[in-house]
Every structure is written in C-alpha cells, then in structure tokens.
Write an enzyme that holds these catalytic residues in place. Structure first.
Site, short mmCIF file in Angstrom:
data_model
loop_
_atom_site.label_atom_id
_atom_site.label_comp_id
_atom_site.label_asym_id
_atom_site.label_seq_id
_atom_site.Cartn_x
_atom_site.Cartn_y
_atom_site.Cartn_z
N TYR A 124 0.86 -1.18 0.00
CA TYR A 124 0.00 0.00 0.00
C TYR A 124 0.91 1.24 0.00
O TYR A 124 1.56 1.55 1.00
CB TYR A 124 -0.89 0.04 1.23
CG TYR A 124 -1.94 -1.04 1.32
CD1 TYR A 124 -2.30 -1.80 0.21
CD2 TYR A 124 -2.59 -1.29 2.52
CE1 TYR A 124 -3.28 -2.79 0.30
CE2 TYR A 124 -3.57 -2.27 2.62
CZ TYR A 124 -3.90 -3.01 1.52
OH TYR A 124 -4.87 -3.98 1.63
N LEU A 157 -18.34 -1.75 2.81
CA LEU A 157 -19.12 -0.69 2.16
C LEU A 157 -18.84 -0.65 0.67
O LEU A 157 -19.16 0.33 0.00
CB LEU A 157 -18.80 0.67 2.80
CG LEU A 157 -19.18 0.81 4.28
CD1 LEU A 157 -18.80 2.19 4.80
CD2 LEU A 157 -20.67 0.54 4.49
N ARG A 190 -16.13 -0.23 -1.07
CA ARG A 190 -15.29 0.92 -1.44
C ARG A 190 -16.09 2.22 -1.51
O ARG A 190 -15.87 3.06 -2.38
CB ARG A 190 -14.56 0.64 -2.76
CG ARG A 190 -13.66 -0.57 -2.64
CD ARG A 190 -13.20 -1.12 -3.96
NE ARG A 190 -12.44 -2.35 -3.72
CZ ARG A 190 -12.99 -3.55 -3.56
NH1 ARG A 190 -14.30 -3.69 -3.62
NH2 ARG A 190 -12.24 -4.61 -3.32
N GLY A 191 -17.04 2.34 -0.60
CA GLY A 191 -17.85 3.55 -0.52
C GLY A 191 -19.11 3.51 -1.35
O GLY A 191 -19.98 4.38 -1.20
N SER A 247 -22.05 3.19 0.89
CA SER A 247 -21.90 3.96 2.13
C SER A 247 -23.03 4.96 2.32
O SER A 247 -23.23 5.48 3.42
CB SER A 247 -20.57 4.73 2.11
OG SER A 247 -20.60 5.73 1.10
#
Length: 343
Positions: free
Chosen positions: A65, A218, A220-221, A224
């Site tokens: 990352y 979620l 990746r949003g 959400s």
C-alpha cells in the site's frame, strides 16, 4: 442525514480458534495511502488515534500500500499514541504483491525466501519486533500454498510473526493451508453486494475453526450512502476502473443504495451503519474492517456496533438488496484472475 448512534464500548470477537481476541470491528488502512486518491497524513494519523481511543485494536495494512507508505504511517501513528493503546494494537499485514516504480502491478511472489524478505522489510518499516497476523495478499499460483504458509510458520517459530492468515483463498486452498499450520483468519471481501463466500468458503472456514476479517463492507464507498453519480474519480483512484462504478452498473447499484436508505431512515441510522451492522450480524466469527480515512467516517462506522438488526430488519434488507443484486464484478477482469477465491 440520519443521526449517528453513539458508539458503545466495543465488544470483542476471536479470530478463529487459534487467533487473537480483537474488537468486533477493525480499521482497514489502505485508503490512507493513495488507493482512493491522495491521502491526508495528519488526518490519517488522527483517525488511527481515534480508532485506538474508541477501542479498535486491529489495524490492517499491506506492505504494498503506497509501496511501504502505509506501514510507515501506521508506525508513526503508533509511536505517538498512548502506551496502553499501542500495546493493545494488533497489526495485520498482507504481503506478496510486486510493484514497479511507476506504481504498476507485476503479480505475486509466495516463494519462502520472498516471504521472509517481505517480512524483514515490514518489521523495519513498522518499527516492531513482530507482526501479529501475516498473510499473502493473493495466492501465488506458481508456489504451492503449503510452501508459502510453511515459510510463515517458520517466522512464527522464530518469534517474528504471531499468527498466520489467508487472503482471498478458495475452499480447497484453505484446506491445504490449514493442514500445514494453524490459520487464524481468512481476509476476504464480504458485504451486502459481495456475498460469494456464503456458498462454499464461509462453510469451509467455519468447519475448520477459521475466522473471517471482512473487507469492502461498504464496497469501497459504493454502499456507504455518501457516493453520488456525479462524483469525479481521479486517475489514482482505484474506483475509476472498478466495474461496479461504471455507467449503467453504477446507476443500478446506487438504486440498491436508495432502497437501503429507506430502511436506514426508518431506524434513524445511516446507510453505512446498516451495511456494517449487516456484516456484523452474519456471525460472531466475522470482524468487519472499515476503511475510514477520516474521523467523522470512523465515528459513523462505530455507530454500527450498537445497532441491532432484528428478523424483520434483516428480511427488509434482503428484499432491498438481494444476494447477487449488484451489477459488475468487484474487480476489473485482470485482477479477478488473481483471486483464488473466484476459481
């Protein structure tokens, strides 16, 4: 927006029969290192501190990352956190992804020598003498899983690693790994719109006494409640190439979110809280990882822990977002090919 539930003291869950006790919800730190666009270092560290203050113990990262940036960020956050919070923290590290200087991806390396090499660099970046849970991010098809897990087992015996995990592994691979060494958990995508593990993988890990750390809760949003049709995604944002965020797929998937929003509003909570609470409701052996990059999103996510979903709530959620209702794969085609869990 619906009001957030206050965050109660966090309950705990054990990662499998051999793994550590952790808070029922963990913090996924990937998004703090550029996968969803530029990160904010100060806010990221403040969010990690807030998570520890709230009782979160599990911090999930990957050595790839930001090409090590995320591990260095976690190290800095832990070094400036109160001693008690630092001592409670559990660090889960994924390794094996090969990157190039331009940020490209070059496959995965699960050879025993590579496993130990990756670990040596992670230990230094994290500023610690051990990694709590260590796992290859994707199964290397060129290396038997027994060899990869065997190398991690040697790191356990040497005291450099405490527990062995898996990531995105299929049922057969999980069984082979578990016959090699104790596996504490499988990290895999699991959400209202990513339910593929329910058919075979989830029964397998439960049979073997292996826990689940669920990422992408979620999506990746996407689910959400905050993602909008007109949201501009930059060139470094993974979602710009994610099938579920494209064209008609996005329209369809946001329609599912609106159906979920009606249920959330009836309960006086947010869409994100409903989605996280649903994953929490799937079993005491599942620990959702929330990818909050900001303190306000973390506070919202923590509100899901105190949300109880009854039989009627769960039935309404199933009607609003049936299994397999999502449009589009969870990764682009090239990345789907790396998922042992999808074979």
């Amino acid at each position: 927006m619906a009001a957030n539930h206050a965050s109660p003291a966090l309950p705990t869950r054990r990662l499998g029969t051999t793994g550590p006790l952790t808070a029922a919800i963990g913090l996924g730190c990937m998004g703090m290192s550029g996968m969803y666009g530029e990160g904010d270092r100060a806010e990221s560290i403040a969010t990690i501190h807030a998570a520890l203050d709230a009782g979160i113990t599990l911090l999930d990262t990957g050595d790839f990352y930001g090409m090590g940036h995320n591990e260095l960020l976690i190290s800095e956050a832990l070094s400036t956190a109160p001693a008690a919070a630092r001592e409670r923290a559990l660090i889960s590290v994924k390794f094996g992804a090969l990157r190039d200087p331009d940020g490209g991806w070059s496959g995965y390396d699960g050879r025993p020598a590579a496993v130990k090499n990756f670990a040596a660099y992670s230990l230094r970046r994290l500023g610690t003498d051990h990694i709590d849970i260590y796992r290859i991010a994707r199964i290397d098809p060129a290396v038997p899983i027994e060899e990869t897990v065997g190398a991690i087992s040697e790191l356990v015996q040497a005291g450099h690693v405490r527990h062995i995990g898996l990531s995105e592994a299929g049922s057969g691979t999980i069984r082979r790994a578990a016959s090699t060494a104790p596996i504490c958990d499988l990290q895999i995508e699991y959400s209202l719109i990513s339910r593929g593990i329910e058919a075979e993988i989830l029964p397998t890990v439960r049979e073997l006494g292996i826990g689940v750390t669920a990422y992408g809760v979620l999506s990746r949003g996407l689910i959400s409640g905050h993602f909008t049709r007109d949201r501009a995604l930059g060139p470094t944002d993974f979602r710009a190439v994610s099938p579920r965020f494209q064209g008609d797929n996005l329209e369809h998937n946001l329609g599912l979110v609106e159906s979920l929003r009606k249920i959330a509003e009836q309960k006086g909570v947010t869409v994100a809280q409903i989605a996280i609470a649903w994953v929490l409701s799937r079993g005491e052996d599942i620990v959702p990882l929330v990818g909050a990059r900001r303190r306000d999103r973390l506070t919202e996510a923590l509100g899901a822990v105190g949300l109880t979903l009854g039989a009627e709530d769960l039935a309404a959620i199933e009607r609003a977002v049936p299994a397999d209702a999502a449009a589009g794969d969870r990764y682009p085609t090239a990345q789907m090919a790396h998922l042992d869990s999808e074979r």
